[in-house]
Design a protein around this motif. Structure first.
Motif, PDB file in Angstrom:
ATOM      1  N   GLY A 528       0.812  -1.229   0.000  1.00 44.19           N
ATOM      2  CA  GLY A 528       0.000   0.000   0.000  1.00 44.19           C
ATOM      3  C   GLY A 528       0.834   1.262   0.000  1.00 44.19           C
ATOM      4  O   GLY A 528       0.324   2.346  -0.278  1.00 44.19           O
ATOM      5  N   LEU A 529       2.122   1.140   0.299  1.00 41.99           N
ATOM      6  CA  LEU A 529       2.999   2.315   0.258  1.00 41.99           C
ATOM      7  C   LEU A 529       3.212   2.787  -1.179  1.00 41.99           C
ATOM      8  O   LEU A 529       3.464   3.957  -1.421  1.00 41.99           O
ATOM      9  CB  LEU A 529       4.365   1.985   0.876  1.00 41.99           C
ATOM     10  N   ALA A 530       3.147   1.853  -2.127  1.00 45.42           N
ATOM     11  CA  ALA A 530       3.335   2.234  -3.530  1.00 45.42           C
ATOM     12  C   ALA A 530       2.153   3.054  -4.015  1.00 45.42           C
ATOM     13  O   ALA A 530       2.300   4.030  -4.731  1.00 45.42           O
ATOM     14  CB  ALA A 530       3.496   0.990  -4.380  1.00 45.42           C
ATOM     15  N   ALA A 531       0.967   2.657  -3.659  1.00 50.06           N
ATOM     16  CA  ALA A 531      -0.254   3.393  -4.000  1.00 50.06           C
ATOM     17  C   ALA A 531      -1.315   2.926  -3.014  1.00 50.06           C
ATOM     18  O   ALA A 531      -1.408   1.738  -2.718  1.00 50.06           O
ATOM     19  CB  ALA A 531      -0.678   3.072  -5.425  1.00 50.06           C
ATOM     20  N   TRP A 575      -6.389   5.811  10.003  1.00 47.63           N
ATOM     21  CA  TRP A 575      -5.007   5.658   9.528  1.00 47.63           C
ATOM     22  C   TRP A 575      -4.870   6.213   8.112  1.00 47.63           C
ATOM     23  O   TRP A 575      -3.954   6.945   7.784  1.00 47.63           O
ATOM     24  CB  TRP A 575      -4.620   4.170   9.580  1.00 47.63           C
ATOM     25  N   TYR A 576      -5.856   5.853   7.257  1.00 48.33           N
ATOM     26  CA  TYR A 576      -5.779   6.288   5.860  1.00 48.33           C
ATOM     27  C   TYR A 576      -6.088   7.773   5.664  1.00 48.33           C
ATOM     28  O   TYR A 576      -5.787   8.326   4.614  1.00 48.33           O
ATOM     29  CB  TYR A 576      -6.651   5.399   4.960  1.00 48.33           C
ATOM     30  N   VAL A 577      -6.711   8.412   6.654  1.00 51.34           N
ATOM     31  CA  VAL A 577      -6.906   9.867   6.547  1.00 51.34           C
ATOM     32  C   VAL A 577      -5.545  10.562   6.631  1.00 51.34           C
ATOM     33  O   VAL A 577      -5.287  11.546   5.936  1.00 51.34           O
ATOM     34  CB  VAL A 577      -7.851  10.391   7.666  1.00 51.34           C
ATOM     35  N   PHE A 578      -4.641  10.029   7.453  1.00 52.24           N
ATOM     36  CA  PHE A 578      -3.379  10.732   7.722  1.00 52.24           C
ATOM     37  C   PHE A 578      -2.131  10.110   7.097  1.00 52.24           C
ATOM     38  O   PHE A 578      -1.216  10.832   6.715  1.00 52.24           O
ATOM     39  CB  PHE A 578      -3.159  10.811   9.246  1.00 52.24           C
ATOM     40  N   ALA A 579      -2.065   8.773   7.036  1.00 49.86           N
ATOM     41  CA  ALA A 579      -0.779   8.130   6.718  1.00 49.86           C
ATOM     42  C   ALA A 579      -0.264   8.479   5.321  1.00 49.86           C
ATOM     43  O   ALA A 579      -1.043   8.549   4.377  1.00 49.86           O
ATOM     44  CB  ALA A 579      -0.936   6.621   6.838  1.00 49.86           C
ATOM     45  N   PRO A 580       1.050   8.721   5.205  1.00 49.25           N
ATOM     46  CA  PRO A 580       1.629   9.044   3.888  1.00 49.25           C
ATOM     47  C   PRO A 580       1.855   7.780   3.070  1.00 49.25           C
ATOM     48  O   PRO A 580       2.982   7.411   2.767  1.00 49.25           O
ATOM     49  CB  PRO A 580       2.946   9.710   4.266  1.00 49.25           C
ATOM     50  N   GLN A 581       0.764   7.104   2.722  1.00 51.69           N
ATOM     51  CA  GLN A 581       0.874   5.816   2.034  1.00 51.69           C
ATOM     52  C   GLN A 581       1.054   6.000   0.529  1.00 51.69           C
ATOM     53  O   GLN A 581       0.318   5.393  -0.250  1.00 51.69           O
ATOM     54  CB  GLN A 581      -0.393   5.010   2.307  1.00 51.69           C
ATOM     55  N   LEU A 583       4.422   6.697  -2.184  1.00 51.93           N
ATOM     56  CA  LEU A 583       5.815   7.089  -2.430  1.00 51.93           C
ATOM     57  C   LEU A 583       5.925   8.176  -3.500  1.00 51.93           C
ATOM     58  O   LEU A 583       6.829   9.005  -3.446  1.00 51.93           O
ATOM     59  CB  LEU A 583       6.623   5.858  -2.849  1.00 51.93           C
ATOM     60  N   SER A 584       4.995   8.172  -4.482  1.00 55.93           N
ATOM     61  CA  SER A 584       5.057   9.178  -5.554  1.00 55.93           C
ATOM     62  C   SER A 584       4.930  10.580  -4.985  1.00 55.93           C
ATOM     63  O   SER A 584       5.576  11.526  -5.455  1.00 55.93           O
ATOM     64  CB  SER A 584       3.930   8.967  -6.561  1.00 55.93           C
ATOM     65  N   THR A 585       4.078  10.726  -3.958  1.00 53.41           N
ATOM     66  CA  THR A 585       3.888  12.046  -3.350  1.00 53.41           C
ATOM     67  C   THR A 585       5.195  12.522  -2.707  1.00 53.41           C
ATOM     68  O   THR A 585       5.606  13.676  -2.883  1.00 53.41           O
ATOM     69  CB  THR A 585       2.777  11.972  -2.280  1.00 53.41           C
ATOM     70  N   LEU A 586       5.852  11.612  -1.989  1.00 49.79           N
ATOM     71  CA  LEU A 586       7.109  11.992  -1.342  1.00 49.79           C
ATOM     72  C   LEU A 586       8.166  12.342  -2.391  1.00 49.79           C
ATOM     73  O   LEU A 586       8.939  13.294  -2.209  1.00 49.79           O
ATOM     74  CB  LEU A 586       7.598  10.852  -0.439  1.00 49.79           C
ATOM     75  N   ALA A 587       8.159  11.601  -3.513  1.00 46.92           N
ATOM     76  CA  ALA A 587       9.113  11.903  -4.592  1.00 46.92           C
ATOM     77  C   ALA A 587       8.821  13.287  -5.179  1.00 46.92           C
ATOM     78  O   ALA A 587       9.745  14.053  -5.476  1.00 46.92           O
ATOM     79  CB  ALA A 587       9.022  10.837  -5.675  1.00 46.92           C
ATOM     80  N   ALA A 588       7.534  13.612  -5.319  1.00 41.94           N
ATOM     81  CA  ALA A 588       7.159  14.934  -5.865  1.00 41.94           C
ATOM     82  C   ALA A 588       7.592  16.045  -4.907  1.00 41.94           C
ATOM     83  O   ALA A 588       8.084  17.094  -5.343  1.00 41.94           O
ATOM     84  CB  ALA A 588       5.656  14.993  -6.099  1.00 41.94           C
TER      85      ALA A 588
END
Lengths: 627, 83
Positions: A528-531, A575-581, A583-588
């Motif tokens: 789920g971290l990928a998307a 959890w899904y409201v907040f968690a940075p699940q 990776l594309s967002t972090l890359a951006a």
């Protein structure tokens, strides 16, 4: 002499103009492209390119440049426009011709840009766009007089209806053939005197055209009396959001059931026809149970985006920004943050990129940091799965769908938490004065069904492509990790417990046990971290292998309803409201902030918030349900 | 025989999926290496046959960069073939 650029075979034409004058719509019509079009400013933040043929079959390279209010380059996207016009963008030639696009209903503002562009000395054609709207408002613009006043050819266009494009192509041909190549372009210096001169010149031109005193109250102004009313306005906004989320659950149900039965039929067919083997398990438990579980949420995505696109097209969204400006200002956000945050409801990546329209670096950084808290479309399958399993499909308060209400609550929860984080940032790391919002309110118009259809088709393509590529690949790997090694002799319990994935899940469940997550959920969090939506597919695969059933895409909802407590389900929702699940967002974020500092801060604060909020939710729900 | 074919097929599918996940989640330099490796192994024609049109989120910088990258690789591959 050839008009071709010296180091390139093709002449370059650039579409330039104020934001929201229809450049991208014209770009789409000319190139046959399907770039996003919306009725608000700041949609294009990078230059885009395409190709088209003129009437004389000359192939042209076309640039769609970000909208700019002037040539002072106050924001990063305006800088892109200026750099292209100056020929200073690395690896790019300067344009051979500018198509200056103006909104015919707002000449007073847009002509100033035209006068500025004229100083570059690049041959130019004026596209008088939205001519149909101007005519409807009673504005009759004499194109011959305007052409004489500006000294450039003028063509009437209505890009969204493809009107006037033939004339524009003809003019481009004529100008490219007639006007000589200038080796060096002028680099205009913008001073207070030139700005004042341009204002005076615009007044003179409008006076000549007889449209200076056109102050008739437009239809949009009448509508705005209600839409922007201090009391009625927010009520209308809330009603719009309410209708959207009700429709997501009520409207999608039959379509989802249909799609579900197709997925189940395929799974049953494969299960019955193939011999008992690893290939059958891969196809049924990995591919169908995994990717199929995500695919069935397509109707909800389509309905959500249909409403968002309708609101975009109509011109309502900038009004919403205007109404929310006071609220955003009170928590330290700029009014310009609205559009990037709104884009983040589709996906945080374009939202983060859209922050380039924010002039102040601190405002921009603050908007980037809270953008992942907006509920992106990838969360919808996770929310919908858990809501369908744990929230009864009852109607409350005289017919309001309870499931839709919970979904609305989750979206509002994301917004409220973003505002809270912004407020905390304002008090601590991002102290800054509030900036006033200068926002152009476009005229309302009926949504163009072609644009809506293009927008929906793009969303369907994105979703199906994700299901068929990254989600499918991750499901195959997860199936593999969940299937090997085989359980030892005399093992009791499902085989997945003895697999690599099972062992990882059980190790992780030690960390997540305080917030109520079992080992199956813990496994799903990793892919789920990928998307985010991959988590649904991962749960499908994990439960298919645990339960030994082959129609998990349809049975996942009742399966989790039986296996999880209400406290666990609520904890996972939070959890899904907040968690940075993602990776594309972090890359951006890394790309937009030029370093790892802010992505790491974002990762830590979002995971921290998710864990604390889930912990509180889990234990409060446990206490409430007597668990 | 069927048992081993089964195993070989599974290993191939899992390996391809793993490479794709690395490609999809990797940085631009990782993408560049994987694409270049693919073109090196299978040739530009096979790549062009298999490569999907760049689509998806048109505002996404990654998509735009990928499009530029694919164009560059195609051009460089074409240049190699012309030599």
């Amino acid at each position: 002499m050839s008009r071709a650029n010296q180091s390139s075979d093709l002449p370059i034409v650039a579409l330039v103009g104020n934001p929201n004058c229809g450049k991208t719509a014209l770009f789409n019509v000319l190139t046959g492209s399907r770039q996003k079009v919306a009725n608000y400013a700041g949609v294009t933040v990078e230059r885009k390119e395409g190709y088209f043929l003129t009437r004389s079959d000359q192939r042209i390279k076309l640039f769609d440049l970000p909208g700019a209010y002037g040539l002072e380059a106050e924001t990063p996207d305006e800088q892109v426009t200026l750099d292209v016009l100056r020929g200073r963008l690395p690896g790019e030639q300067r344009p051979d011709l500018i198509v200056s696009v103006v909104d015919a209903t707002n000449l007073r503002q847009h002509l100033r840009m035209v006068l500025g562009l004229r100083r570059f000395g690049i041959p130019m054609v004026l596209a008088l766009n939205m001519s149909d709207l101007a005519a409807r408002h009673g504005l009759t613009i004499d194109t011959v007089s305007l052409s004489q006043a500006l000294g450039i050819p003028v063509v009437r266009t209505t890009a969204i209806h493809r009107a006037g494009v033939g004339d524009l192509l003809m003019k481009i041909d004529e100008v490219l053939a007639e006007q000589p190549v200038t080796a060096d372009i002028a680099i205009p210096v913008i001073t207070a005197e030139t700005i004042a001169h341009d204002h005076e010149e615009v007044r003179r031109i409008l006076s000549t055209l007889g449209v200076l005193d056109s102050t008739a109250l437009r239809t949009s102004d009448h509508i705005d009396r209600y839409v922007l009313h201090p009391v009625a306005g927010p009520m209308i906004l809330l009603c719009c959001l309410f209708v959207v989320f009700q429709a997501v659950f009520i409207g999608a149900q039959p379509l989802m059931e249909g799609l579900n039965s197709v997925v189940e039929s395929v799974a049953t067919f494969l299960y019955q026809r193939l011999p008992d083997s690893m290939v059958r398990s891969l196809l049924v438990d990995g591919v169908i149970a995994g990717a199929g579980s995500v695919l069935v949420f397509l109707p909800q995505i389509i309905i959500l985006f249909f409403f968002i696109l309708m609101l975009e097209e109509s011109g309502y969204l900038p009004r919403a920004a205007f109404m929310l400006d006071k609220l955003m200002g009170s928590v330290g956000l700029s009014g310009r943050s609205f559009i990037p945050l709104l884009s983040s409801f589709a996906c945080a990546v374009p939202g983060i990129m859209a922050t380039r329209t924010i002039q102040n670096p601190r405002d921009r950084l603050m908007t980037i940091m809270i953008a992942p808290l907006m509920t992106c479309s990838a969360r919808l399958p996770v929310y919908a799965l858990i809501i369908a399993a744990f929230i009864p499909a009852h109607r409350v308060w005289g017919g309001v769908e309870l499931q839709g209400l919970v979904l609305l609550g989750l979206y509002v929860g994301g917004i409220v938490s973003a505002m809270l984080v912004a407020w905390l940032m304002k008090l601590t790391a991002f102290r800054n004065e509030q900036h006033s919002l200068l926002l152009e309110l476009p005229a309302y118009h009926m949504p163009v069904m072609r644009n809506i259809a293009i927008g929906l088709w793009q969303r369907v393509q994105i979703f199906v492509t994700r299901v068929g590529t990254i989600i499918l690949s991750l499901m195959i790997i997860l199936w593999f990790l969940s299937s090997v090694p085989s359980p030892p002799e005399g093992a009791v319990g499902p085989a997945i417990q003895y697999s690599y994935a099972g062992q990882i899940g059980q190790a992780l469940s030690q960390v997540f046990a305080p917030i109520g997550f079992n080992w199956q959920i813990s496994i799903a969090l990793i892919p789920g971290l990928a998307a985010r939506e991959v988590a649904v597919g991962a749960l499908g695969t994990v439960y298919a292998l645990s339960a030994g059933t082959h129609d998990v895409s349809g049975a996942l909802t009742p399966l989790i309803a039986q296996s999880w407590s209400l406290a666990t389900a609520m904890s996972l929702l939070v959890w899904y409201v907040f968690a940075p699940q993602c990776l594309s967002t972090l890359a951006a974020v890394r790309r937009e902030t030029n370093g790892w500092r802010y992505p790491l801060i974002m990762l830590v604060y979002l995971f921290g918030m998710a864990y604390v909020a889930s912990f509180i939710t889990y234990h409060v729900t446990l206490a409430w349900t007597g668990g | 025989m069927g048992y081993w074919l089964d195993r070989v097929f599974i290993v191939l599918v899992v390996a391809i999926s793993a490479v794709y996940v690395i490609y999809a989640l990797g940085s631009m330099s990782v993408k560049r290496r994987i694409l270049a490796g693919f073109i090196h192994c299978f040739g530009l024609r096979i790549y062009t046959l298999l490569s999907p049109k760049t689509m998806g989120c048109t505002h996404c910088g990654v998509e735009l960069q990928k499009k530029n990258l694919i164009r560059q690789l195609k051009q460089s591959g074409q240049a190699d073939q012309n030599k």
